[in-house]
Design a protein around this motif. Structure first.
Motif, short mmCIF file in Angstrom:
data_model
loop_
_atom_site.label_atom_id
_atom_site.label_comp_id
_atom_site.label_asym_id
_atom_site.label_seq_id
_atom_site.Cartn_x
_atom_site.Cartn_y
_atom_site.Cartn_z
N ASN A 28 -51.30 6.33 -43.51
CA ASN A 28 -51.32 5.39 -42.40
C ASN A 28 -49.94 5.23 -41.77
O ASN A 28 -49.82 5.15 -40.55
N TRP A 105 -60.34 6.02 -46.92
CA TRP A 105 -60.05 7.29 -46.25
C TRP A 105 -60.96 7.49 -45.06
O TRP A 105 -60.54 8.01 -44.01
N ALA A 106 -62.22 7.09 -45.19
CA ALA A 106 -63.15 7.20 -44.05
C ALA A 106 -62.66 6.33 -42.89
O ALA A 106 -62.70 6.74 -41.73
N PHE A 108 -59.59 5.54 -42.29
CA PHE A 108 -58.43 6.23 -41.72
C PHE A 108 -58.88 7.34 -40.78
O PHE A 108 -58.37 7.49 -39.66
N ALA A 109 -59.89 8.12 -41.23
CA ALA A 109 -60.38 9.22 -40.40
C ALA A 109 -60.95 8.70 -39.08
O ALA A 109 -60.67 9.25 -38.01
N VAL A 112 -58.14 7.80 -36.78
CA VAL A 112 -57.47 8.96 -36.20
C VAL A 112 -58.34 9.56 -35.09
O VAL A 112 -57.86 9.84 -33.98
N VAL A 113 -59.63 9.72 -35.37
CA VAL A 113 -60.54 10.30 -34.37
C VAL A 113 -60.54 9.43 -33.10
O VAL A 113 -60.40 9.93 -31.98
N GLY A 153 -62.80 1.57 -37.56
CA GLY A 153 -61.98 2.04 -38.68
C GLY A 153 -61.04 0.94 -39.17
O GLY A 153 -60.93 0.69 -40.38
#
Lengths: 566, 179
Positions: A28, A105-106, A108-109, A112-113, A153
């Motif tokens: 992050n 982590w999901a 975070f993903a 980012v997306v 997120g």
């Protein structure tokens, strides 16, 4: 309950990092710095275009760059970093494993997306709607969708943080109450949940409007709810960076809060009152009543102002008490003179405190005063104000914390420590100048979000006074200096991460070592003392108050000379 | 202990305040109250308070009213007839349209006379930024905002749009004359 994870005890700080949480913090924080870099490059375009004698970019490019700069800095850089701070304040400070690392982590993903999708939408053109994206001006659907994904997120990450608190409590990794810094992070999270829900309430319909599912979103309703999101998100920042102030005071000085009750009470005031103060963005709007404006901005906002004024005393006060206990007792200010000014964690935080209070805080109250808002609304005074709060206050505090985290979390030696020492001064003080001249130009009426103050091609152009041009030129000069300061931060951080000498990570264990219970300090009881334990901080606070009162009434005097309005 | 560790006193909320904190808390609270009363005071005794009189409107409705004013009170035109200069009588309702990317028409008002200025937008959000007086009001489409204004100095005033409204935003400037 045993879960396959490991705990590392940092030999330099004594802090304990759980391996999953550590990786999440790192990811992050790195994402945050990437967006700071993008936002910083965009800032060059903004600053060099608003510098009248340079006036670099074309109008369409300028508005595109300004939109992306606002979103990348105010949303992506800050929130990615805040998520790292939340994991630090829960897992690290409470010495427990992070709850549901896979879901973290999901989250975070998703963030980012969402961030990438939103950026792409802006650079493609057709989404130059500024951060506020007021309807009926529309952006591409992917602009809103990107923001929504990012927000989802972030919301999930907030719940991971809250879950981690539950883990710590259930697994008894600490006793009694959570530390003050964690308490501050909890307030930030509660505000974040409110904020993200408000954002969803308005951005989801706007997304549906952009793909043609619904016909209209009322512009005034949009503004009202958007600001419940837009303003509260700044309040997350305030809670987060004030937590960092207390953390740095504890790390650098071993300072304890003057009184837990006052500091925690002040954090609580933020939850109770600040979201409602988002009404101060609508003071120049039609359709909202005077009573609504006065109640929201005074009753609600002033309790939040009160909270900030309390922290403004108690953070330096805590440092002063700690310094005096070390013997720096001479006069009012020996504690401050003998502070470690060469430690960028301290100097960054101190410059942030002073700038946030004097520049950001005072100007914020001016804008948030119903009648005074008339001389400020949508002028460049407004970005002058919020660069003082989110850049000097939040960003500089995050930078200061990073200098502590490089050896502790990144396990690297800081490259170019001399450069790092100077960075908070260059960045912070040039931002002081930047904010002051923007407020100066705004006092003369210069508009924000405006490509050309010379009004090229306008049938009925207006000629700004020479002083306004001079100040906008200075905005350029200070802006470039601040960007250089930001570049040094990125160089030192990324450079240390890539090329810094690797440091010993410390002993690794597959079990947590709970936070040791601390016995009440018998010898030095600073609680509830009837002495003036922090006279220096009190004097600083009085100087602040004098500046505040004086400037407040100067603005009323200015207002009284305007056209009559009723 | 320090702020990054749990408080050593389990009953931390029972501890009395330091004198420095208590004193500052009281001072800060009083100042917040002063600021609150200042806003209320200004509503009673000050001359600059933003009206909240607002009506729902549509572009057609507002254009019709504005056109009626222009037809009745135009005294001359400027810029080859593009902008009528309208001088409505003191005390009357005056209209100004904000749209991509101009303010229409040009108004001519009298010093120390009061007018009911109606503002709305035909399309996006716009900003009414009266310069060099520096009065700034948000203009929201669909809402007709009626602001009572009393110019206190004669001269040529510009109305700069200060809410971002697209690529021609920087060309959106209107004018008000005060005689």
């Amino acid at each position: 309950m045993s879960i396959a994870t490991t705990y590392r005890t940092c030999p330099r700080s004594g802090l304990q990092f759980e391996s999953q949480a550590e990786k999440l913090m790192l990811a992050n924080a790195v994402a945050a710095v990437v967006f700071l870099l993008i936002g910083g490059i965009l800032a060059i375009g903004v600053v060099l275009t608003r510098w009248p004698s340079i006036h670099w970019l074309e109008a369409d490019t300028f508005y595109k760059v300004l939109t992306a700069h606002g979103i990348d800095m105010l949303i992506f850089w800050i929130i990615f970093f805040e998520i790292a701070v939340l994991y630090f304040c829960s897992s690290t400070l409470l010495r427990c494993r992070i709850a549901t690392p896979k879901i973290a982590w999901a989250a975070f993903a998703l963030m980012v997306v969402g961030a990438v999708m939103n950026n792409v939408a802006v650079y493609q053109g057709g989404s130059s709607v500024m951060m506020t994206s007021y309807v009926p001006m529309m952006a591409a659907p992917s602009f809103y969708l990107g923001l929504i994904l990012f927000a989802v997120g972030a919301l999930v990450a907030c719940f991971v943080f809250l879950g981690t608190l539950v883990v710590a409590k259930a697994e008894k990794t600490y006793q009694g109450s959570v530390p003050l810094v964690t308490f501050g992070a909890i307030t930030a999270t509660i505000i974040a949940v409110f904020t993200i829900v408000s954002g969803a309430i308005i951005l989801v319909p706007t997304y549906l409007l952009s793909i043609g599912v619904i016909d209209a979103v009322d512009p005034l309703v949009y503004r009202t709810i958007w600001w419940a999101f837009g303003h509260s998100s700044q309040q997350i920042n305030v809670s987060a960076h004030i937590s960092i102030w207390y953390a740095v005071a504890a790390i650098v000085f071993g300072a304890r809060p003057m009184s837990e009750r006052v500091s925690r009470g002040a954090f609580l005031l933020y939850i109770l009152f600040l979201q409602l103060a988002s009404a101060h963005h609508l003071l120049a709007d039609p359709g909202v009543s005077t009573e609504w404006k006065v109640v929201n901005t005074s009753y609600f906002m002033y309790f939040a102002v009160l909270a900030s004024m309390i922290h403004g005393l108690t953070v330096p006060g805590a440092i002063e008490v700690a310094q005096r206990q070390k013997g720096y007792n001479k006069g009012l200010f020996e504690w401050l003179r003998k502070a470690p000014w060469g430690n960028p964690s301290f100097s960054g935080v101190f410059i942030a405190i002073v700038g946030f209070g004097f520049l950001g805080g005072i100007s914020g109250v001016m804008m948030g005063t119903e009648q005074l808002n008339l001389i400020i609304h949508n002028t460049i005074y407004v970005p002058g104000h919020f660069h003082a709060t989110v850049v000097i206050g939040t960003t500089l505090s995050f930078m200061a914390l990073t200098y502590f985290l490089i050896p502790v979390l990144f396990k690297r030696e800081t490259i170019a420590p001399k450069l790092a020492q100077w960075q908070p001064y260059l960045f912070g003080l040039s931002m002081y100048g930047f904010c002051l001249v923007m407020m100066g130009a705004g006092t003369l009426g210069v508009s924000r979000r405006h490509w050309d103050m010379a009004f090229q091609g306008a049938a009925l152009a207006y000629e700004w006074p020479g002083a306004a041009y001079m100040m906008m030129g200075l905005v350029g000069v200070f802006g470039i200096a601040a960007i250089a300061g930001g570049a040094i931060y990125i160089y030192v951080t990324v450079g240390s991460l890539l090329w810094g000498k690797k440091l010993d990570g410390g002993t690794v264990s597959d079990r947590t070592t709970p936070v040791p219970p601390t016995a009440p300090a018998a010898a030095v009881q600073t609680y509830g003392s009837s002495r003036m334990v922090a006279p220096g901080s009190f004097v600083l606070a009085l100087i602040f108050l004098a500046a505040f009162v004086l400037y407040y009434f100067i603005n009323w005097k200015y207002l009284s000379q305007l056209w009559g309005l009723s | 202990m320090t702020a990054i560790a749990p408080p050593s006193e389990r009953l931390w909320w029972k501890h009395p305040l330091d004198r420095v904190e208590g004193l500052w808390l009281a001072i800060a609270f009083v100042w917040c109250m002063v600021m609150f009363f200042m806003m209320v005071y200004w509503h009673m005794y000050g001359a600059q308070n933003l009206s909240t009189e607002t009506y729902k409107t549509t572009p057609e409705l507002f254009t019709t009213k504005t056109q009626a004013m222009v037809d009745q009170y135009t005294v001359r035109t400027e810029l080859d007839g593009a902008y009528p200069v309208v001088a409505p009588p003191p005390g009357s309702d005056v209209y100004m349209i904000a749209r991509l990317w101009n303010f229409w028409p040009i108004l001519q008002l009298e010093k120390d006379q009061t007018y009911r200025l109606h503002l709305t937008s035909m399309d996006y959000n716009h900003g009414f930024s009266l310069q060099p007086a520096n009065i700034n009001i948000q203009i929201v489409p669909g809402y007709e905002h009626v602001v009572t204004v009393t110019p206190n100095q004669s001269g040529t005033y510009s109305v700069v749009c200060n809410e971002y409204c697209g690529i021609g935003h920087h060309t959106m400037v209107g004018r008000i004359y005060v005689k």
